[in-house]
Design an enzyme around this catalytic site. Structure first.
Site, mmCIF file in Angstrom:
data_model
loop_
_atom_site.group_PDB
_atom_site.id
_atom_site.type_symbol
_atom_site.label_atom_id
_atom_site.label_comp_id
_atom_site.label_asym_id
_atom_site.label_seq_id
_atom_site.Cartn_x
_atom_site.Cartn_y
_atom_site.Cartn_z
ATOM 1 N N ARG A 88 -50.640 21.915 -42.516
ATOM 2 C CA ARG A 88 -51.953 21.290 -42.318
ATOM 3 C C ARG A 88 -51.762 19.789 -42.154
ATOM 4 O O ARG A 88 -50.857 19.201 -42.748
ATOM 5 C CB ARG A 88 -52.880 21.555 -43.499
ATOM 6 C CG ARG A 88 -53.501 22.952 -43.506
ATOM 7 C CD ARG A 88 -54.477 23.159 -42.349
ATOM 8 N NE ARG A 88 -55.119 24.455 -42.360
ATOM 9 C CZ ARG A 88 -54.759 25.527 -41.647
ATOM 10 N NH1 ARG A 88 -53.712 25.458 -40.836
ATOM 11 N NH2 ARG A 88 -55.443 26.648 -41.710
ATOM 12 N N HIS A 127 -52.188 23.433 -32.512
ATOM 13 C CA HIS A 127 -52.518 24.433 -33.541
ATOM 14 C C HIS A 127 -52.331 25.855 -32.991
ATOM 15 O O HIS A 127 -53.259 26.668 -32.999
ATOM 16 C CB HIS A 127 -53.946 24.242 -34.085
ATOM 17 C CG HIS A 127 -54.125 24.874 -35.443
ATOM 18 N ND1 HIS A 127 -54.963 24.355 -36.403
ATOM 19 C CD2 HIS A 127 -53.576 25.979 -36.004
ATOM 20 C CE1 HIS A 127 -54.931 25.120 -37.488
ATOM 21 N NE2 HIS A 127 -54.092 26.121 -37.263
HETATM 22 P P1 NAP Z 1 -49.497 30.803 -49.501
HETATM 23 O O1 NAP Z 1 -48.923 32.173 -49.493
HETATM 24 O O2 NAP Z 1 -50.741 30.537 -50.280
HETATM 25 O O3 NAP Z 1 -48.320 29.834 -50.017
HETATM 26 C C1 NAP Z 1 -48.525 28.503 -50.318
HETATM 27 C C2 NAP Z 1 -47.239 27.932 -50.892
HETATM 28 O O4 NAP Z 1 -47.442 26.537 -51.158
HETATM 29 C C3 NAP Z 1 -46.842 28.580 -52.229
HETATM 30 O O5 NAP Z 1 -45.450 28.718 -52.322
HETATM 31 C C4 NAP Z 1 -47.344 27.571 -53.256
HETATM 32 O O6 NAP Z 1 -46.638 27.579 -54.479
HETATM 33 C C5 NAP Z 1 -47.075 26.279 -52.518
HETATM 34 N N1 NAP Z 1 -47.900 25.200 -53.086
HETATM 35 C C6 NAP Z 1 -49.247 25.118 -53.160
HETATM 36 N N2 NAP Z 1 -49.619 23.981 -53.783
HETATM 37 C C7 NAP Z 1 -48.467 23.344 -54.097
HETATM 38 C C8 NAP Z 1 -48.178 22.136 -54.767
HETATM 39 N N3 NAP Z 1 -49.159 21.344 -55.241
HETATM 40 N N4 NAP Z 1 -46.888 21.782 -54.934
HETATM 41 C C9 NAP Z 1 -45.882 22.575 -54.482
HETATM 42 N N5 NAP Z 1 -46.092 23.746 -53.842
HETATM 43 C C10 NAP Z 1 -47.367 24.112 -53.662
HETATM 44 O O7 NAP Z 1 -49.786 30.297 -48.028
HETATM 45 P P2 NAP Z 1 -49.144 30.834 -46.648
HETATM 46 O O8 NAP Z 1 -49.782 32.098 -46.246
HETATM 47 O O9 NAP Z 1 -47.671 30.773 -46.762
HETATM 48 O O10 NAP Z 1 -49.669 29.696 -45.647
HETATM 49 C C11 NAP Z 1 -49.310 28.330 -45.834
HETATM 50 C C12 NAP Z 1 -50.189 27.461 -44.949
HETATM 51 O O11 NAP Z 1 -49.824 27.618 -43.584
HETATM 52 C C13 NAP Z 1 -51.675 27.835 -44.949
HETATM 53 O O12 NAP Z 1 -52.344 27.311 -46.082
HETATM 54 C C14 NAP Z 1 -52.152 27.173 -43.685
HETATM 55 O O13 NAP Z 1 -52.543 25.858 -43.992
HETATM 56 C C15 NAP Z 1 -50.904 27.144 -42.786
HETATM 57 N N6 NAP Z 1 -51.019 27.998 -41.584
HETATM 58 C C16 NAP Z 1 -50.898 27.410 -40.368
HETATM 59 C C17 NAP Z 1 -50.993 28.177 -39.215
HETATM 60 C C18 NAP Z 1 -50.799 27.555 -37.859
HETATM 61 O O14 NAP Z 1 -50.994 28.210 -36.831
HETATM 62 N N7 NAP Z 1 -50.411 26.308 -37.773
HETATM 63 C C19 NAP Z 1 -51.204 29.551 -39.307
HETATM 64 C C20 NAP Z 1 -51.341 30.114 -40.567
HETATM 65 C C21 NAP Z 1 -51.240 29.334 -41.712
HETATM 66 P P3 NAP Z 1 -46.651 28.887 -55.432
HETATM 67 O O15 NAP Z 1 -45.737 29.878 -54.727
HETATM 68 O O16 NAP Z 1 -46.097 28.411 -56.707
HETATM 69 O O17 NAP Z 1 -48.074 29.359 -55.498
#
Ligand code: NAP
Length: 310
Positions: A225, A273
């Site tokens: 993001r 994006h």
């Molecule tokens: P997720 O499963 O919720 O994983 C988030 C990760 O970030 C987890 O490992 C979490 O730690 C870590 N995290 C959150 N807050 C943190 C902090 N303060 N300090 C350190 N680590 C932290 O999310 P996901 O499904 O992998 O997706 C990640 C992001 O990708 C989404 O939120 C979205 O913004 C982005 N995305 C982008 C696209 C695109 O097309 N560009 C598409 C889809 C998603 P824990 O494991 O300890 O909970």
């Protein structure tokens, strides 16, 4: 009969209509899918996307869950009218797309492909890249997408160091967690991949201090993001050479305004994006499974924690 309100808008409905009903049937749910809700109290489940039909969830007094088509929920998680459980999208198609985007751009930087692709004059320079095993890659975020990408990068051979909020043990990866673990992951990294959610705790995680930890000339890949990066600090680091290249898929303002410096910077690649899209065929199965669970009284998958914001 279960009533599912597809509130993600007409544009999305055109893509989901061929898949969602069939997915619900496959899940064993008899459902009526509606694209308008004149009687909000009759709605059992809401399929949601930002910019769709709902901003006020309060009339949906009998709705059992709001099912987001987006993985990132920063545009809805703080909605004070939303009291129903919120589930985010975890879609196998999204994960595969993200792996392809991240490994593709990591290999581009690792192999230094740009110098051959953009060459305009004969230049027989046989400089070799190191093997991937000698290239430290930092992956910030080890959730569904971050962990999948980290494992894919490790399978290629990269020396992958991952960072998350809570401690994790993941085979083949070096991991660290919490604010204290960030420096160890970033120190000397030559490629940084950002796959954190946008929350108050992650804003500007890549600031001037963090950028200074990297190996000089490091590449940044941000499909997470926009607010994860302090843009001023990144531009300074690009201009000084501390960061060699930034591949940016997400931005604080989207579409990225035409006069934004990222568009014109020679060492920034802007992608609009598109890193990974929710695929209607696979995502419909995820929505249907959560409706099935709600009807069976089973716990929902991929529930968003309203306190941490992801
Ligand atoms: P997720 O499963 O919720 O994983 C988030 C990760 O970030 C987890 O490992 C979490 O730690 C870590 N995290 C959150 N807050 C943190 C902090 N303060 N300090 C350190 N680590 C932290 O999310 P996901 O499904 O992998 O997706 C990640 C992001 O990708 C989404 O939120 C979205 O913004 C982005 N995305 C982008 C696209 C695109 O097309 N560009 C598409 C889809 C998603 P824990 O494991 O300890 O909970």
């Amino acid at each position: 009969m279960t009533t599912v309100f597809f509130a993600a808008g007409a544009h999305q409905w055109a893509k989901y209509e061929p898949h969602l009903g069939a997915a619900l049937s496959r899940a064993g749910v008899t459902a009526d899918i509606v694209t308008e809700a004149p009687d909000p109290a009759a709605i059992d489940y809401i399929v949601f996307a930002p910019g769709g039909l709902i901003e006020d969830f309060s009339p949906f007094v009998n709705t059992r869950a709001v099912l987001s088509l987006w993985a990132g929920v920063e545009r809805v998680v703080g909605n004070t009218t939303l009291t129903q459980p919120l589930c985010r999208m975890v879609d196998p198609g999204l994960e595969k797309g993200m792996i392809e985007y991240v490994t593709g751009h990591a290999l581009r930087h690792h192999l230094g492909m740009d110098r051959f692709i953009t060459a305009t004059a004969p230049h027989w320079d046989q400089k070799q890249p190191p093997l991937a095993q000698n290239r430290k890659v930092a992956v910030l975020g080890l959730g569904e997408l971050g962990a999948a990408c980290a494992h894919a990068l490790a399978r290629i051979g990269f020396d992958v160091h991952g960072w998350s909020r809570s401690p994790k043990t993941l085979e083949g990866l070096t991991t660290a967690s919490g604010p204290d673990g960030l420096d160890a992951v970033l120190k000397g990294a030559e490629i940084v991949v950002l796959l954190l959610p946008d929350t108050p705790a992650t804003e500007n995680v890549l600031n001037d201090r963090a950028l200074a930890q990297l190996a000089p000339g490091a590449a940044i890949i941000n499909p997470g993001r926009g607010p994860l990066i302090d843009e001023g600090a990144l531009l300074d680091a690009l201009d000084s050479g501390q960061v060699g290249h930034a591949t940016m898929d997400v931005f604080r303002q989207e579409p990225l305004p035409p006069d934004h410096p990222f568009w014109h910077h020679p060492n920034v690649t802007v992608t609009p994006h598109i890193a990974a899209w929710t695929r209607p065929d696979t995502a419909s199965g995820v929505v249907a499974e959560n409706v099935r669970r709600g009807e069976a009284g089973a716990p929902f998958l991929h529930l968003v924690d309203r306190v941490t914001g992801y």
